[in-house]
Design an enzyme around this catalytic site. Structure first.
Site, mmCIF file in Angstrom:
data_model
loop_
_atom_site.group_PDB
_atom_site.id
_atom_site.type_symbol
_atom_site.label_atom_id
_atom_site.label_comp_id
_atom_site.label_asym_id
_atom_site.label_seq_id
_atom_site.Cartn_x
_atom_site.Cartn_y
_atom_site.Cartn_z
ATOM 1 N N ILE A 1 12.603 -104.649 75.760
ATOM 2 C CA ILE A 1 13.783 -105.136 76.499
ATOM 3 C C ILE A 1 13.340 -105.733 77.842
ATOM 4 C CG2 ILE A 1 16.044 -104.527 77.460
ATOM 5 C CD1 ILE A 1 16.240 -103.984 74.593
ATOM 6 N N GLY A 2 12.329 -105.132 78.445
ATOM 7 C CA GLY A 2 11.800 -105.660 79.712
ATOM 8 C C GLY A 2 11.307 -107.090 79.562
ATOM 9 N N LYS B 1 24.105 -100.865 85.936
ATOM 10 C CA LYS B 1 24.463 -100.726 84.526
ATOM 11 C C LYS B 1 23.742 -99.491 84.024
ATOM 12 C CE LYS B 1 23.741 -101.307 80.597
ATOM 13 N NZ LYS B 1 23.779 -100.173 79.655
ATOM 14 N N GLU C 1 10.163 -101.499 85.335
ATOM 15 C CA GLU C 1 9.484 -100.207 85.132
ATOM 16 C C GLU C 1 9.645 -99.894 83.654
ATOM 17 O OE1 GLU C 1 8.031 -98.491 87.517
ATOM 18 O OE2 GLU C 1 8.968 -99.062 89.407
ATOM 19 N N GLU D 1 4.522 -95.818 72.175
ATOM 20 C CA GLU D 1 5.285 -94.810 72.922
ATOM 21 C C GLU D 1 6.284 -94.133 71.979
ATOM 22 O OE1 GLU D 1 8.265 -96.149 75.843
ATOM 23 O OE2 GLU D 1 7.382 -94.655 77.169
ATOM 24 N N GLY E 1 13.321 -99.299 81.625
ATOM 25 C CA GLY E 1 13.638 -99.119 80.213
ATOM 26 C C GLY E 1 12.435 -99.449 79.363
ATOM 27 N N SER E 2 12.682 -99.845 78.142
ATOM 28 C CA SER E 2 11.578 -100.048 77.203
ATOM 29 C C SER E 2 10.892 -101.395 77.431
ATOM 30 C CB SER E 2 12.106 -99.955 75.783
ATOM 31 O OG SER E 2 13.111 -100.920 75.598
ATOM 32 N N THR E 3 9.655 -101.487 77.013
ATOM 33 C CA THR E 3 8.868 -102.704 77.205
ATOM 34 C C THR E 3 9.465 -103.918 76.474
ATOM 35 O OG1 THR E 3 6.870 -101.500 77.770
ATOM 36 C CG2 THR E 3 6.555 -103.700 76.863
ATOM 37 N N CYS F 1 8.821 -91.689 80.802
ATOM 38 C CA CYS F 1 7.985 -92.886 80.686
ATOM 39 C C CYS F 1 6.533 -92.554 81.019
ATOM 40 C CB CYS F 1 8.505 -93.959 81.606
ATOM 41 S SG CYS F 1 8.940 -93.305 83.201
#
Ligand code: NAD
Ligand code: MN
Length: 485
Positions: A226-227, A169, A244, A379, A222-224, A278
């Protein structure tokens, strides 16, 4: 999108436009996946994994095909670079390095998989135990927009090397090079269904893949926030997860550093890829004795950085990915001003001649910050660096570690003892010593703390795409009868 080896439209017929961030002009019309499309992709991947031949190919045959993917990419290098520049607005020099690395990733995993093996363990006489490395299954691989092709390579190469089937995706903003890569995989001989790609909204397609009971693993960059969401959702089916995520990497310059090297490396450390990295070294810590000397050079060179036509090899800094992201960056800078910091350089949008419709932001240096300010803790994901002064080694290590993140870090010193001492105390997955680069194929890339877990780009990544199967056999002459009945 590409499902089961074929370029197909969305079931709904829906499409969307991707734009060139440097100009604001449309680049391509892309199929917009729906849940039905994601379902088709999972079934194709499942079918190819459960009944297909890819995972059963001799390992050297899979390796040969990975090398062929790399060879085709090499022969289409300029086209891939151009497409990456058009879709992401990054400078051509950055895109060239990233496309080259994507190629090298396939070459690396072509070699690494041949040497990846299980083992034999010591067990009592008469017994025999061996451990097989078996592919984990169908992997959903969700990637961000900052390194569209390179992230696709980091995901696809180790997964298919290990024998997995994948559903990729891509980020909605930058799907193009990953789609071309998927076509190249097929051209090189990867069987249909092993690599599928479904561009579409993360909240819909990403979510669906993460919760799908027939998906065995999720690999996400991706971003923290969403992780965290993905980890929670993946837990319902106990999927294997690697994450990551974001970073706020410290860049520490000691008083004994080679100042010119440190200035050059720090400049690259934050402004490379327009700060949309990142592992961007976004917190600069300078020893008080070299502060003035360093800053004079650093400010001077920052002002010299060239923004402009991304296709021009002399351009240093490309566009910001979107208007939305540009506003996020600007609001961070405004928050710093409100909290009392000083914007020393930049801090504003830029109009670039000939690229007036694009999204451009000046390389920005912020000083007079305190540790709890938003710009120091969060970030920003743009060309913004915050600078702080320090006296003691101990103090700067504490400051460097004072964040929820732990991805990259850099230290500049000529004292090897100091370098080793500090490297062991930094809470980060990567420590760069006198080095502007954070990763080469073969070196582990990934985070401590809330920067995620799992390592990519290295041999160990193959363990994250395989399960250990322990086969315990008995070859003794006497039958064993533990119950004694
Ligand atoms: P993002 O988290 O918004 O999106 C990443 C991907 O996830 C996209 O493909 C998106 O469509 C998808 N997604 C969004 N919502 C989802 C959901 N609910 N479920 C499943 N998937 C979903 O991040 P971004 O803005 O694309 O990328 C920037 C971020 O990525 C930064 O925070 C950066 O630090 C991080 N990043 C980390 C690394 C690393 O290796 N650690 C590398 C590159 C980028
Ligand atoms: Mn785009």
């Amino acid at each position: 999108m590409i499902i089961n080896g074929e370029r197909v439209d969305s079931v709904s017929g829906e499409t969307y436009i991707t734009y060139n961030p440097a100009t604001g002009e449309p680049v391509a019309e892309v199929a917009k996946a729906t849940i039905e499309d994601a379902e088709r992709a999972v079934q194709a991947a499942r079918q190819s994994f459960d009944y297909g031949k890819w995972r059963h190919f001799p390992v050297n045959k899979r390796a040969r095909i990975l090398n062929k993917i790399a060879a085709i990419m090499r022969s289409r290098f300029n086209e891939l670079v151009e497409l990456e520049v058009l879709d992401s607005g990054k400078s051509i020099s950055a895109a060239q390095g990233q496309v080259m690395q994507a190629i090298e990733d396939f070459e690396f995993y072509a070699s690494a998989i041949v040497g990846h093996r299980g083992n034999i363990n010591n067990v009592p006489s008469g017994f025999f135990n061996y451990v097989l490395k078996e592919p984990v299954g169908v992997c959903a691989q969700i990637i961000p927009w900052n390194y569209p092709l390179m992230m696709a390579a980091w995901k696809i190469a180790p997964a298919i090397a290990a024998g997995c089937s994948v559903v990729v995706k891509p980020a909605s903003l930058t799907p193009l090079t990953a789609i071309v890569l998927t076509e190249i995989c097929h051209e090189a001989g990867v069987p249909a269904g092993v690599v599928n790609i479904v561009p579409g909204p993360g909240s819909l397609i990403g979510d669906y893949l993460v919760e799908h009971p027939k998906v065995d693993k999720v690999a996400f960059t991706g971003s923290t926030p969403i992780g965290k969401d993905i980890m929670a959702k993946a837990s319902k089916t106990l999927k294997r997860v690697t994450l990551e995520l974001g970073g706020k990497s410290p860049n520490i310059v000691f008083e004994d550093a080679d100042i010119d090297a440190a200035v050059a490396g720090s400049l690259f450390g934050i402004f490379y890829n327009t700060g949309q990295s990142c592992e961007a070294r976004s917190r600069l810590y300078l020893h008080e004795n070299i502060y003035d000397d360093f800053m004079e050079k650093f400010v001077e060179k920052t002002k010299q950085l060239k923004l402009g036509n991304p296709m021009d090899p002399s351009t240093h800094v490309g566009a910001i990915i979107s208007r939305n992201q540009l506003e996020v960056i600007d609001s961070y800078v405004k928050s710093a001003i409100e909290e009392g910091a000083t914007v020393l350089v930049g801090g504003h949008e830029v109009k670039v001649q000939g690229f007036e419709g694009g999204y451009w932001y000046a390389p920005t240096i912020i000083t007079n910050v305190t540790p709890k300010m938003k710009v120091v803790q969060e970030e920003i994901f743009g060309p913004v660096v915050v600078v702080q002064k320090f006296k003691e080694e101990k103090e700067v290590i504490e400051a460097a570690n004072d964040t929820i993140y732990g991805l990259g870090s850099a230290i500049w010193t000529k004292d090897h003892a100091r370098a080793t001492r500090v490297a062991t105390q930094i809470q980060a997955g990567i420590v760069m010593v006198n080095c502007p680069f954070s990763a080469f194929p073969g070196t582990p890339f990934g985070g401590y703390k809330q920067s995620g877990f799992g390592r990519e780009l290295c041999i160990e990544t193959l363990d994250l795409y395989t399960e250990d199967k322990s086969v315990l056999a008995y070859y003794g002459t006497r039958p064993i009868n533990p119950f004694g009945v």
